[in-house]
Design a protein around this motif. Sequence first.
Motif, PDB file in Angstrom:
ATOM      1  N   HIS A   1      -2.720   4.537  -5.728  1.00 11.12           N
ATOM      2  CA  HIS A   1      -3.130   3.961  -4.451  1.00 11.12           C
ATOM      3  C   HIS A   1      -3.142   2.449  -4.613  1.00 11.12           C
ATOM      4  O   HIS A   1      -3.451   1.930  -5.693  1.00 11.12           O
ATOM      5  CB  HIS A   1      -4.529   4.463  -4.083  1.00 11.12           C
ATOM      6  CG  HIS A   1      -4.953   4.084  -2.699  1.00 11.12           C
ATOM      7  ND1 HIS A   1      -4.490   4.733  -1.575  1.00 11.12           N
ATOM      8  CD2 HIS A   1      -5.776   3.098  -2.258  1.00 11.12           C
ATOM      9  CE1 HIS A   1      -5.026   4.166  -0.493  1.00 11.12           C
ATOM     10  NE2 HIS A   1      -5.803   3.188  -0.891  1.00 11.12           N
ATOM     11  N   GLN A   2      -2.801   1.759  -3.525  1.00  6.33           N
ATOM     12  CA  GLN A   2      -2.951   0.314  -3.507  1.00  6.33           C
ATOM     13  C   GLN A   2      -3.817  -0.061  -2.308  1.00  6.33           C
ATOM     14  O   GLN A   2      -3.626   0.463  -1.210  1.00  6.33           O
ATOM     15  CB  GLN A   2      -1.601  -0.401  -3.411  1.00  6.33           C
ATOM     16  CG  GLN A   2      -1.744  -1.918  -3.527  1.00  6.33           C
ATOM     17  CD  GLN A   2      -0.422  -2.658  -3.459  1.00  6.33           C
ATOM     18  OE1 GLN A   2       0.498  -2.259  -2.752  1.00  6.33           O
ATOM     19  NE2 GLN A   2      -0.321  -3.754  -4.198  1.00  6.33           N
TER      20      GLN A   2
ATOM     21  N   GLU B   1       0.812  -1.234   0.000  1.00  7.20           N
ATOM     22  CA  GLU B   1       0.000   0.000   0.000  1.00  7.20           C
ATOM     23  C   GLU B   1       0.842   1.279   0.000  1.00  7.20           C
ATOM     24  O   GLU B   1       0.316   2.356   0.300  1.00  7.20           O
ATOM     25  CB  GLU B   1      -0.972  -0.007   1.182  1.00  7.20           C
ATOM     26  CG  GLU B   1      -1.911  -1.222   1.184  1.00  7.20           C
ATOM     27  CD  GLU B   1      -2.872  -1.235   2.349  1.00  7.20           C
ATOM     28  OE1 GLU B   1      -3.515  -0.206   2.594  1.00  7.20           O
ATOM     29  OE2 GLU B   1      -2.967  -2.291   3.015  1.00  7.20           O
TER      30      GLU B   1
ATOM     31  N   SER C   1      -5.129  -1.790  -7.407  1.00  7.83           N
ATOM     32  CA  SER C   1      -4.506  -0.461  -7.444  1.00  7.83           C
ATOM     33  C   SER C   1      -5.295   0.481  -8.329  1.00  7.83           C
ATOM     34  O   SER C   1      -6.044   0.061  -9.224  1.00  7.83           O
ATOM     35  CB  SER C   1      -3.075  -0.587  -7.961  1.00  7.83           C
ATOM     36  OG  SER C   1      -2.446   0.673  -8.086  1.00  7.83           O
TER      37      SER C   1
END
Lengths: 115, 115
Positions: A67-68, A52, A74
């Motif tokens: 973003h993860q 993340e 993602s």
Amino acid sequence: DAGVTQSPTHLIKTRGQQVTLRCSPKSGHDTVSWYQQALGQGPQFIFQYYEEEERQRGNFPDRFSGHQFPNYSSELNVNALLLGDSALYLCASSLAAATLSNEQYFGPGTRLTVT
Amino acid sequence: AQSVTQLDSQVPVFEEAPVELRCNYSSSVSVYLFWYVQYPNQGLQLLLKYLSGSTLVESINGFEAEFNKSQTSFHLRKPSVHISDTAEYFCAVSVPRGGYNKLIFGAGTRLAVHP
């Protein structure tokens, strides 16, 4: 076993708008990388996410962010779109622990057109 | 920094003829080497890779590539091509850095196989 999936497949946006592209990694993979492939060129590395967090970043402006999520999927966000952002955006997944094989699996890409 | 040069942007060839797609790289450290293939409107597929060991690596569909450290090259060859080999081929390198394995691509070579 599902491979890397990306959505949407195609997208048309206007200059100045914002866009979000999505990627689900191959089952068992925990690392996601994003690449931009302009027409007639090779893919250019944007950034890579693991646990993340952004772990590496290529030479792209801050308008590009990502973003993860805890499930390893993602998103790639691009703000204030420019005509030059028109490209095929590729997502690739890999397994961080598999450092020897070092293999990335690519999705089919999202074709973004900025008008 | 690393870079990849694919010496031919387009390679036309007749079916059943041999072909060589040339790739040179620049790096001050050891790298892993890859060839990816991209069929029209699709993502990238790994064709073959060199990580260590034997300098000659082969794919399941008849392609082979040889790592030449002194010439910093990783040329792709096939002794007899098929119409179905028509695609864009990308040479890429990555620097082993644990799980952080961004790929640096060349500009690509379009292989066009004619009957």
